[in-house]
Motif scaffolding. Structure first.
Motif, PDB file in Angstrom:
ATOM      1  N   GLU A  51       5.269 -11.955  -6.624  1.00 63.84           N
ATOM      2  CA  GLU A  51       4.063 -11.675  -7.409  1.00 63.84           C
ATOM      3  C   GLU A  51       3.319 -10.459  -6.859  1.00 63.84           C
ATOM      4  OE1 GLU A  51       0.066 -13.797  -9.269  1.00 63.84           O
ATOM      5  OE2 GLU A  51       1.332 -14.919  -7.865  1.00 63.84           O
ATOM      6  N   VAL A  52       3.278 -10.331  -5.517  1.00 66.61           N
ATOM      7  CA  VAL A  52       2.637  -9.156  -4.919  1.00 66.61           C
ATOM      8  C   VAL A  52       3.317  -7.880  -5.416  1.00 66.61           C
ATOM      9  CG1 VAL A  52       2.225  -7.920  -2.769  1.00 66.61           C
ATOM     10  CG2 VAL A  52       1.811 -10.369  -2.869  1.00 66.61           C
ATOM     11  N   ILE A  53       4.649  -7.895  -5.447  1.00 61.77           N
ATOM     12  CA  ILE A  53       5.389  -6.723  -5.928  1.00 61.77           C
ATOM     13  C   ILE A  53       5.052  -6.432  -7.383  1.00 61.77           C
ATOM     14  CG2 ILE A  53       7.708  -5.877  -6.473  1.00 61.77           C
ATOM     15  CD1 ILE A  53       8.658  -7.329  -3.920  1.00 61.77           C
ATOM     16  N   ALA A  54       4.999  -7.502  -8.210  1.00 55.65           N
ATOM     17  CA  ALA A  54       4.674  -7.316  -9.627  1.00 55.65           C
ATOM     18  C   ALA A  54       3.270  -6.730  -9.794  1.00 55.65           C
ATOM     19  CB  ALA A  54       4.783  -8.654 -10.359  1.00 55.65           C
ATOM     20  N   LEU A  55       2.323  -7.207  -8.986  1.00 58.33           N
ATOM     21  CA  LEU A  55       0.964  -6.682  -9.072  1.00 58.33           C
ATOM     22  C   LEU A  55       0.899  -5.209  -8.676  1.00 58.33           C
ATOM     23  CD1 LEU A  55      -0.955  -9.753  -7.618  1.00 58.33           C
ATOM     24  CD2 LEU A  55      -1.249  -8.809  -9.913  1.00 58.33           C
ATOM     25  N   GLY A  66      -1.240  12.713 -10.272  1.00 59.03           N
ATOM     26  CA  GLY A  66      -2.459  13.500 -10.114  1.00 59.03           C
ATOM     27  C   GLY A  66      -3.608  12.701  -9.540  1.00 59.03           C
ATOM     28  N   ASN A  67      -3.524  11.381  -9.661  1.00 58.94           N
ATOM     29  CA  ASN A  67      -4.553  10.524  -9.066  1.00 58.94           C
ATOM     30  C   ASN A  67      -4.406  10.557  -7.549  1.00 58.94           C
ATOM     31  OD1 ASN A  67      -5.878   8.098  -8.004  1.00 58.94           O
ATOM     32  ND2 ASN A  67      -6.125   7.512 -10.151  1.00 58.94           N
ATOM     33  N   PRO A  68      -5.488  10.791  -6.799  1.00 58.76           N
ATOM     34  CA  PRO A  68      -5.370  10.881  -5.334  1.00 58.76           C
ATOM     35  C   PRO A  68      -4.890   9.590  -4.676  1.00 58.76           C
ATOM     36  CG  PRO A  68      -7.682  10.867  -6.037  1.00 58.76           C
ATOM     37  CD  PRO A  68      -6.863  11.050  -7.272  1.00 58.76           C
ATOM     38  N   GLU A  69      -4.979   8.452  -5.406  1.00 57.42           N
ATOM     39  CA  GLU A  69      -4.538   7.172  -4.842  1.00 57.42           C
ATOM     40  C   GLU A  69      -3.069   6.878  -5.128  1.00 57.42           C
ATOM     41  OE1 GLU A  69      -6.443   5.440  -2.925  1.00 57.42           O
ATOM     42  OE2 GLU A  69      -8.170   6.753  -3.246  1.00 57.42           O
ATOM     43  N   ARG A  70      -2.388   7.775  -5.838  1.00 53.16           N
ATOM     44  CA  ARG A  70      -1.014   7.472  -6.245  1.00 53.16           C
ATOM     45  C   ARG A  70      -0.083   7.353  -5.027  1.00 53.16           C
ATOM     46  NH1 ARG A  70       1.967   7.012 -10.757  1.00 53.16           N
ATOM     47  NH2 ARG A  70       4.167   7.607 -10.687  1.00 53.16           N
ATOM     48  N   ARG A  71      -0.268   8.211  -4.032  1.00 54.23           N
ATOM     49  CA  ARG A  71       0.609   8.154  -2.860  1.00 54.23           C
ATOM     50  C   ARG A  71       0.492   6.812  -2.143  1.00 54.23           C
ATOM     51  NH1 ARG A  71       1.109   8.711   2.504  1.00 54.23           N
ATOM     52  NH2 ARG A  71       2.959   9.847   3.257  1.00 54.23           N
ATOM     53  N   SER A  72      -0.742   6.368  -1.879  1.00 57.62           N
ATOM     54  CA  SER A  72      -0.919   5.093  -1.170  1.00 57.62           C
ATOM     55  C   SER A  72      -0.393   3.923  -1.995  1.00 57.62           C
ATOM     56  CB  SER A  72      -2.394   4.887  -0.832  1.00 57.62           C
ATOM     57  OG  SER A  72      -3.183   4.841  -2.004  1.00 57.62           O
ATOM     58  N   THR A  73      -0.471   4.035  -3.329  1.00 54.98           N
ATOM     59  CA  THR A  73       0.063   2.982  -4.194  1.00 54.98           C
ATOM     60  C   THR A  73       1.581   2.911  -4.075  1.00 54.98           C
ATOM     61  OG1 THR A  73      -1.766   3.349  -5.740  1.00 54.98           O
ATOM     62  CG2 THR A  73       0.149   2.143  -6.569  1.00 54.98           C
ATOM     63  N   LEU A  74       2.228   4.065  -4.101  1.00 52.96           N
ATOM     64  CA  LEU A  74       3.689   4.103  -3.930  1.00 52.96           C
ATOM     65  C   LEU A  74       4.098   3.531  -2.574  1.00 52.96           C
ATOM     66  CD1 LEU A  74       4.303   7.676  -5.383  1.00 52.96           C
ATOM     67  CD2 LEU A  74       5.230   5.563  -6.347  1.00 52.96           C
ATOM     68  N   VAL A  75       3.335   3.846  -1.523  1.00 55.53           N
ATOM     69  CA  VAL A  75       3.648   3.347  -0.183  1.00 55.53           C
ATOM     70  C   VAL A  75       3.560   1.829  -0.141  1.00 55.53           C
ATOM     71  CG1 VAL A  75       2.847   3.270   2.211  1.00 55.53           C
ATOM     72  CG2 VAL A  75       2.969   5.454   1.019  1.00 55.53           C
ATOM     73  N   ASN A  76       2.506   1.264  -0.728  1.00 55.78           N
ATOM     74  CA  ASN A  76       2.352  -0.195  -0.740  1.00 55.78           C
ATOM     75  C   ASN A  76       3.484  -0.872  -1.490  1.00 55.78           C
ATOM     76  OD1 ASN A  76      -0.205  -1.439   0.502  1.00 55.78           O
ATOM     77  ND2 ASN A  76      -0.997   0.439  -0.436  1.00 55.78           N
ATOM     78  N   LEU A  77       3.846  -0.346  -2.651  1.00 55.67           N
ATOM     79  CA  LEU A  77       4.940  -0.935  -3.411  1.00 55.67           C
ATOM     80  C   LEU A  77       6.258  -0.817  -2.649  1.00 55.67           C
ATOM     81  CD1 LEU A  77       6.113  -2.247  -5.915  1.00 55.67           C
ATOM     82  CD2 LEU A  77       6.154   0.007  -7.028  1.00 55.67           C
ATOM     83  N   ALA A  78       6.523   0.338  -2.047  1.00 55.59           N
ATOM     84  CA  ALA A  78       7.761   0.531  -1.284  1.00 55.59           C
ATOM     85  C   ALA A  78       7.827  -0.419  -0.088  1.00 55.59           C
ATOM     86  CB  ALA A  78       7.854   1.978  -0.807  1.00 55.59           C
ATOM     87  N   ASP A  79       6.707  -0.611   0.599  1.00 57.96           N
ATOM     88  CA  ASP A  79       6.690  -1.505   1.767  1.00 57.96           C
ATOM     89  C   ASP A  79       6.979  -2.947   1.376  1.00 57.96           C
ATOM     90  OD1 ASP A  79       6.169   0.591   3.422  1.00 57.96           O
ATOM     91  OD2 ASP A  79       4.021   0.187   3.630  1.00 57.96           O
ATOM     92  N   ARG A  80       6.397  -3.398   0.247  1.00 54.80           N
ATOM     93  CA  ARG A  80       6.627  -4.791  -0.169  1.00 54.80           C
ATOM     94  C   ARG A  80       8.066  -4.992  -0.641  1.00 54.80           C
ATOM     95  NH1 ARG A  80       2.427  -3.995   1.636  1.00 54.80           N
ATOM     96  NH2 ARG A  80       3.743  -4.523   3.399  1.00 54.80           N
ATOM     97  N   LEU A  81       8.610  -3.996  -1.355  1.00 53.02           N
ATOM     98  CA  LEU A  81      10.009  -4.092  -1.789  1.00 53.02           C
ATOM     99  C   LEU A  81      10.960  -4.125  -0.598  1.00 53.02           C
ATOM    100  CD1 LEU A  81       9.977  -1.680  -4.857  1.00 53.02           C
ATOM    101  CD2 LEU A  81      10.756  -4.059  -4.916  1.00 53.02           C
TER     102      LEU A  81
END
Length: 747
Positions: A51-55, A66-81
């Motif tokens: 569920e964390v991954i889905a969220l 272009g959103n400045p938060e996109r990098r940290s979002t990708l990092v969080n998803l990659a870490d959980r996967l």
């Protein structure tokens, strides 16, 4: 736990009430994901991780490019996967992790502080996939259908680890780890493809890492054993018989403890010696292995083996160092590059003395002969002892150059443009950029003329200790005798060091900055192809960041595109730095200073040090707001505008500028004259606060050179009119205590 369950329930409800597109929808997704991850950490249920991954996938969908938060979002998803991959080993998860880290890398520019770690993680994930596919292929006893992917992953891993190594220059704490990681990847590629060149490079990288690791470091032992492990791999790969391999292993395990004790100290002693040296007896270029082999075959080594059994560890280290340092004493060549300079690939495996040629090769041969004549077994030249085809090695060499010259036993300077009757000051050697650090770093120097005669026909063993020649060097360089004979790298007296370099030039413009890295004891990436403004700007920014020294702002000339407070080239530093007030210069006062002056003194002592962050200079200063400007006249032929300027706390000023001033759209005057303030300047004043306050007033009432700033949006400032000296005077000494202090953000 009940509180956590209630929190999760409430956050689900809150998210359900917040439609897609709502400004809080993204933050609610993240909050819910964080709470469910917290529950997963406690209970370990895979359904929570799913569920964390889905969220986080949902968060990514509402975080567009272009959103400045996109990098940290990708990092969080990659870490959980990746966390899920470690549980179920699903190849699909790992494939997606790699795709995500590639996207993260694209959002991580070369100057981003997390660039090195991003490269390392991507390389690690590619290596994970290679291992998994390799395991599947071995289990199925066949080549996997993704065999090409395996090869591609391995090739990309090696390439990325090379890039990561370039991001960790000499002196970086992760340098040994980057060297070992690249060595391991090359080892894996050798196991897969059988190229012995990979194995040789892996061994060389491991040795380079070993040089950087102290004897007690946790990775020292494993790194030391890696070259032997690589040899075993090579023997196995080439199909040696089991008895032969067993004899190799037995031979390795039977090495005496005494030999290990000696060699550990030898490697430690050679940490800062160049990896390649020319043997002046044989004329062969020797790697570190060849140097060590030469030492192990020497009488000095045999004597150490005989005496080691009776020595304590401390006694042994002292005895080994007393033996090793003279044995590996080396001479360095300082010269200006000319035609036909021999490169590493041209002399490797050949006897230098037996090679035919002119120009650079003859120079190398004569240099080696003179080094041998002076009793040195080893010689180092920047022409042939560095692999310039390797960007990583070139980076490391530039970072180590000052240290190599500092640790040399003798620097031989060849001056082909000076005859026996000429003078040192006539040589172009004193006008070249790289030779400045060679002159300053070398403890012992001998100058040789066109026909390789010792300059001055003197019997001196060190021209720096010859009074007459030292005086000539001073005259040619404008450097004090103390700095010439007892120089220490670092930030002290930064402005004077820049003045020394301003008299010199380099073939590649950016080298004028790189040649100063060692003088300032700075470790920065070498980025050939960047502009000289960028290279010099990075250097000056690092000086301010590390030392807070604002004397580097003392220049007049064209401003840099890197920053408005930095010059476009080093030549504006030719003007002598402003003199600082010395304690003995202050006038003695018997009465107490004004109350306002005391408050100003207290405020100045509490100002922060200047800082340089993301191309912004945070500069503490005394601010004099410009209250009025009046154009007096123009001189079209000179493109000059003469203004009468009124500013708070300063006398009226008539100033000729190359730029035209204007009022802001709201009618205000967007200009400020500032006196940059270095809190360390108060350190030289009196210890007594009252006398120090008077000394400060004496300093502040003197005329000073101000910087003219223009106010930009968002309360930022930019220096303008940098091509003219702006000397100003305080209007009323009595009102100095009312001076305005601020830390301005200048771009």
């Amino acid at each position: 736990m009940e509180d956590l369950e209630e929190c999760i329930t409430l956050r689900r409800t809150l998210l359900g009430l917040t439609p897609l597109g709502h400004r809080n929808h993204r933050s609610y997704l993240i909050n819910l994901a964080d709470r469910i991850k917290q529950r997963y950490r406690k209970e370990g249920k895979k359904v929570d991780l799913d569920e964390v991954i889905a969220l986080w996938r949902s968060v990514l969908e509402v975080t567009p490019p272009g959103n400045p938060e996109r990098r940290s979002t990708l990092v969080n998803l990659a870490d959980r996967l990746y966390e899920r991959f470690k549980i179920n080993s699903a190849t699909a998860d790992l494939d997606e992790v790699i795709t995500l880290w590639r996207a993260i890398l694209e959002l991580t520019p070369s100057d981003h502080p997390e660039r090195p770690s991003t490269l390392v993680i991507l390389a690690d994930r590619l290596e994970d996939r290679f291992r998994k596919l390799n395991f599947l292929a071995e289990r199925e006893d066949s080549i996997s259908s993704r065999g090409e992917d395996m090869t591609s992953d391995l090739e990309q891993t090696v390439t990325i680890r090379r890039t990561a190594l370039e991001c960790t220059p000499p002196g970086h704490p992760d340098r040994p780890k980057s060297l070992v990681s690249l060595a391991n990847s090359l080892h894996k590629r050798f196991q897969s493809q059988g190229d012995v060149g990979d194995l040789a490079e892996a061994a060389e990288l491991s040795r380079a890492a070993l040089v950087l690791l102290t004897l007690g470091h946790g990775d020292h032992a494993s790194t030391r054993d890696r070259p032997t492990d690589y040899l075993k791999t090579k023997v196995q790969k080439q199909g040696a018989s089991a008895p032969y391999f067993a004899s190799i292993s037995a031979s390795s395990s039977d090495q005496s403890l005494n030999e290990h004790r000696i060699m550990d100290i030898v490697f430690k002693a050679l940490e800062h010696v160049p990896l390649r040296l020319v043997n002046t007896t044989t004329g062969l270029l020797c790697s570190r292995d060849a140097q060590i082999s030469c030492f192990q075959g020497s009488g000095q080594y045999s004597e150490l083996l005989l005496s080691v059994a009776t020595c304590s560890d401390n006694q042994l280290e002292a005895q080994v160092r007393e033996t090793v340092l003279p044995f590996f004493g080396y001479a360095t060549l300082s010269h200006r590059w000319g035609e036909g300079e021999p490169l590493l690939r041209e002399i490797q495996g050949r006897v230098v003395y037996e090679m035919g040629g002119t120009g650079g090769l003859e120079k190398l041969q004569e240099f080696c002969r003179i080094a041998h004549k002076h009793g040195f077994l080893w010689a180092w030249s920047d022409t042939c002892c560095i692999d310039k085809d390797s960007s990583a090695e070139l980076q490391e060499a530039i970072g180590s150059m000052f240290s190599w010259y500092r640790r040399s036993s003798l620097t031989i300077v060849y001056l082909p443009d000076v005859s026996d009757t000429g003078s040192l000051g006539d040589s172009v050697w004193f006008k070249r950029g790289w030779t400045l650090q060679e002159l300053l770093a070398s403890p012992a120097v001998l100058f040789f003329t066109r026909n390789w005669s010792l300059y001055g026909n003197r019997s001196s063993s060190n021209h720096k200790k010859d009074g007459a020649i030292l005086a000539e060097i001073q005259q040619a360089t404008r450097i004090t005798a103390r700095d010439l004979t007892d120089f220490y790298p670092g930030m002290d007296n930064a402005r004077s060091r820049l003045q020394w370099a301003s008299m010199r030039s380099t073939t590649r413009p950016e080298d004028i900055a790189y040649s100063l890295f060692g003088i300032f004891k700075i470790y920065l990436p070498v980025l050939y192809g960047e502009s000289v403004e960028n290279a010099l700007g990075r250097l000056l920014a690092e000086i301010i960041s590390q030392s807070g020294d604002i004397s580097v702002l003392q220049w007049v000339g064209e401003a840099s595109s890197f920053h408005s407070c930095f010059p476009a080239s080093i030549t504006p530093y030719r003007e002598a730095p402003y003199p600082m007030l010395a304690p003995g210069d202050a006038v003695i006062h018997s009465n107490s200073p004004p109350e306002g002056a005391r408050k100003l003194y207290s405020a100045l002592t509490n100002l922060p040090l200047p800082r340089f962050l993301t191309r912004r200079l945070l500069l503490p200063c005394i601010v004099h707001r410009v209250t009025g400007i009046k154009l007096m006249r123009t001189e079209p032929g000179l493109s000059c505008f003469v203004y009468e300027i009124h500013s708070k706390g300063l006398k009226q000023l008539e100033l000729a500028l190359s730029v035209k001033l204007k009022e802001a759209s709201d009618g205000s005057v967007p200009y400020t004259l500032i006196r940059p303030w270095d809190p360390k300047s108060l350190d030289i004043l009196e210890d007594d606060d009252i006398r120090a306050t008077w000394a400060m007033l004496d300093q502040l009432e003197k005329p000073f050179n101000a910087l003219l700033l223009m106010r930009l949006r968002q309360n930022e400032y930019k220096r303008i009119a940098s091509d003219c000296t702006i000397t100003v005077c305080v209007d009323n000494v009595v009102n100095i205590g009312d001076s305005e202090l601020q830390t301005l953000e200048i771009v």
